[in-house]
Design an enzyme around this catalytic site. Structure first.
Site, mmCIF file in Angstrom:
data_model
loop_
_atom_site.group_PDB
_atom_site.id
_atom_site.type_symbol
_atom_site.label_atom_id
_atom_site.label_comp_id
_atom_site.label_asym_id
_atom_site.label_seq_id
_atom_site.Cartn_x
_atom_site.Cartn_y
_atom_site.Cartn_z
ATOM 1 N N SER B 49 -102.931 66.565 69.487
ATOM 2 C CA SER B 49 -102.079 67.744 69.279
ATOM 3 C C SER B 49 -100.590 67.449 69.407
ATOM 4 O O SER B 49 -99.760 68.303 69.094
ATOM 5 C CB SER B 49 -102.457 68.845 70.277
ATOM 6 O OG SER B 49 -101.962 68.541 71.545
ATOM 7 N N LYS B 86 -97.781 68.855 76.707
ATOM 8 C CA LYS B 86 -97.412 69.866 75.709
ATOM 9 C C LYS B 86 -95.895 70.010 75.676
ATOM 10 O O LYS B 86 -95.188 69.450 76.514
ATOM 11 C CB LYS B 86 -98.028 71.231 76.090
ATOM 12 C CG LYS B 86 -99.543 71.293 76.008
ATOM 13 C CD LYS B 86 -100.044 71.345 74.581
ATOM 14 C CE LYS B 86 -101.567 71.167 74.555
ATOM 15 N NZ LYS B 86 -102.078 70.942 73.213
#
Lengths: 417, 137
Positions: B49, B86
């Site tokens: 991701s 993230k």
């Protein structure tokens, strides 16, 4: 001003640093060979998990309450300790690492601190931010008061990790809430004797006449009373004093019955003791060598022998030689040995050794220096006395070992992306 | 990092190498890549991701606990008992991915969430080392 900074249940909290899945779970850490519980995190303490009990006795209790059990991960703790100490050292002009999770600070030429309470929080926040370890900070005019303040910072209600003893009111408040044995230097025996006099807490002790205390209990208690009243008696240099006795002892992962294996284990302990002794610049006059079966066994066997060197030594060959010399007195066939160890109990300063006019020194500093340097560079055990060869039977049992996240590439944490 | 320097001297034996006096400390990767060595740890990236920010599966993340966190920093956090990497949206309390296939995650009060550090450096091993792959197992 003196300070004492130490980590709150260090081993158990260290386990949580690189394992976020157990941050909010009760965690206990076991000693060598997974024998006893040696650290209990605050959550586990609330469940009533006791310290220093054999693991097998509380195994089902721990399982029932979902307590996470870990073996001692010395590689991880050593690294986190070093990081923590590096952070703490930034905040004083003199810093002494007292144990793996405890360090004294000395503020001799520090005039820039005007609020010790705030300063304590600055230290706490820095350690937390950089290492994720919680610490307690105590300040006091003497080392004993700094230790008392540190106790208050963590254990007494109304303190948020920092406590300062800088006037009579704060001294009275904290000392009167501490039991006698919580005062630094008062052991359980001494505590009992003092309580016979009607003393109940640290404040009672502080209010005794130092002279009378000296008469009854000796100079150590006199000094403690003075220290509790803010008069420094313990010198900064004294806390860093060389150790008087140095031991290396361990229980076996599996029982040992074979004589060669026991001898190898004892020889290995002797070389560890030798290395520790050389590090502090001492020589060994007397060596204690012992081995035993488990106290839980039927016919408990324990044998301990003292070997005295004619001239004090730090030479590993002499230390291992002593093991061979006394070994037949220790080993007995048929005993399944559970534990053994070696200790130097009468240590002398190597700088001021009294030489013997007739016998030549048995020490060999160049050889020992070379030996230590090789082991330092290539890792402990790179060179060994041949007899001390490792045997997997007495390797530590660590069935619940967590990853060595900071010292081993194959064990660094996984981060989901 | 323990490096044992071996100096190769080109001089004729008996003469000191003329380069010897110019010798300095060797280049240190640690010095270049670690701003706060004391407060830094390494982790192994697991997942895809963050590819939009150049972090691929199996890369090594250098996580700095001291580095200042600002909106849009690449961070490592404890999110409900797992380490995640993230992009932090501090204005909207969101964890963003650098990939269209992953939706933003809203951090709510019931989540267990702490930021562990900032990733200013990550590195890729173009030949995968077995020693690191065992972490993902």
């Amino acid at each position: 001003m003196f300070g004492l900074v130490d980590a709150v249940s260090f081993y158990a909290r260290a386990e949580k640093v690189f394992d976020p899945s157990i941050r909010h779970k009760p965690v206990v850490v076991l000693t060598n060979n997974d024998g006893c519980i040696c650290a209990v995190c605050p959550i586990a303490r609330q469940l009533g998990v006791p310290k220093f009990v054999p693991y097998f006795k509380v195994k089902s209790f721990l399982a029932k309450h979902g307590v996470v059990v870990r073996s001692s991960n010395y590689e991880l703790y050593a690294d986190l300790s070093e990081r923590m100490m590096n952070v703490i050292a930034r905040y004083s002009d003199n810093h002494y690492v007292y144990s793996i999770d405890e360090s004294f600070l000395h503020f001799k030429n520090f005039s820039c601190v005007d609020n010790w309470h705030e300063y304590g929080h600055v230290i706490r926040k820095a350690v937390w931010r950089e290492t994720r370890l919680p610490v307690g900070v105590g300040f006091g005019a003497t080392l004993t008061l700094a230790k008392a303040a540190n106790h208050a910072s963590k254990k007494l209600s109304g303190f948020d990790g920092v406590a300062v003893i800088d006037d009579k009111a704060s001294r009275k408040e904290i000392l009167s809430r501490m039991s006698l044995t919580e005062v630094w230097g008062i052991g359980s025996k001494l505590g009992k004797r003092l309580s016979i006099l009607g003393l109940k807490n640290g404040w009672d002790l502080a209010n005794q006449s130092p002279k009378a205390m000296r008469g009854q209990f000796g100079v150590v208690v006199e000094r403690t009373v003075n220290e509790l009243n803010g008069m420094p008696c313990l010198q900064w240099d004294e806390i860093g004093q060389d150790k008087q006795e140095i031991f290396s002892t361990r229980s076996f992962g599996q029982r040992v019955t074979d004589g060669h294996a026991l001898k190898a284990a004892l020889s290995s302990h002797a070389s560890i003791v030798g290395a520790k002794v050389r590090r502090q610049g001492s020589l060994i006059k007397r060596l204690v060598i012992f081995a035993s079966s488990s106290p839980h066994d039927d016919s408990y066997y324990k044998k301990s022998v003292i070997y005295e060197f004619p001239i004090a030594t730090d030479n590993i060959l002499k230390l291992v030689g002593a093991i061979s010399y006394v070994f037949d007195n220790i080993y007995r066939q048929g005993v399944s040995f559970y534990r053994c160890g070696v200790g130097g109990v009468e240590l002398e300063n190597s700088q001021f050794q009294q030489q013997d006019m007739f016998s030549l020194s048995v020490n060999n500093p160049p050889l020992m220096k070379c030996y230590d340097q090789i082991n330092h560079r290539y890792g402990r055990g790179a060179v060994e006395v041949a007899i001390a060869e490792k045997n997997e039977k007495w390797a530590m049992r660590r069935n619940f070992l967590s990853p060595r996240s900071t010292s081993n590439w194959s064990e660094i944490p996984k981060i989901n992306c | 990092m323990k490096v044992i320097p071996v100096y190769i001297e080109a001089g004729i034996s008996g003469f000191e190498s003329p380069a010897a006096e110019y010798r300095e400390l060797n280049l240190s990767l640690e010095e270049l890549l670690l701003q706060h060595p004391n407060a830094t740890f390494f982790g192994l990236a697991n997942g895809r991701s963050m590819e939009g920010r150049g972090i691929f599966n199996g890369d090594v993340l250098v996580v700095d606990r001291v580095e200042h966190i600002s909106n849009g920093s690449v961070i490592v956090a404890n999110f409900n008992g797992c380490f995640v990497c993230k992009i932090i949206d501090t204005d909207n309390a969101l964890l963003l991915s650098a990939s269209d296939e992953h939706k933003p995650i809203k951090i709510s009060e019931s989540d267990d969430f702490q930021i562990e550090g900032v990733v200013n450096v990550s590195f890729r091993l173009h030949k995968k080392l077995p020693v690191l792959l065992s972490c993902l197992g």
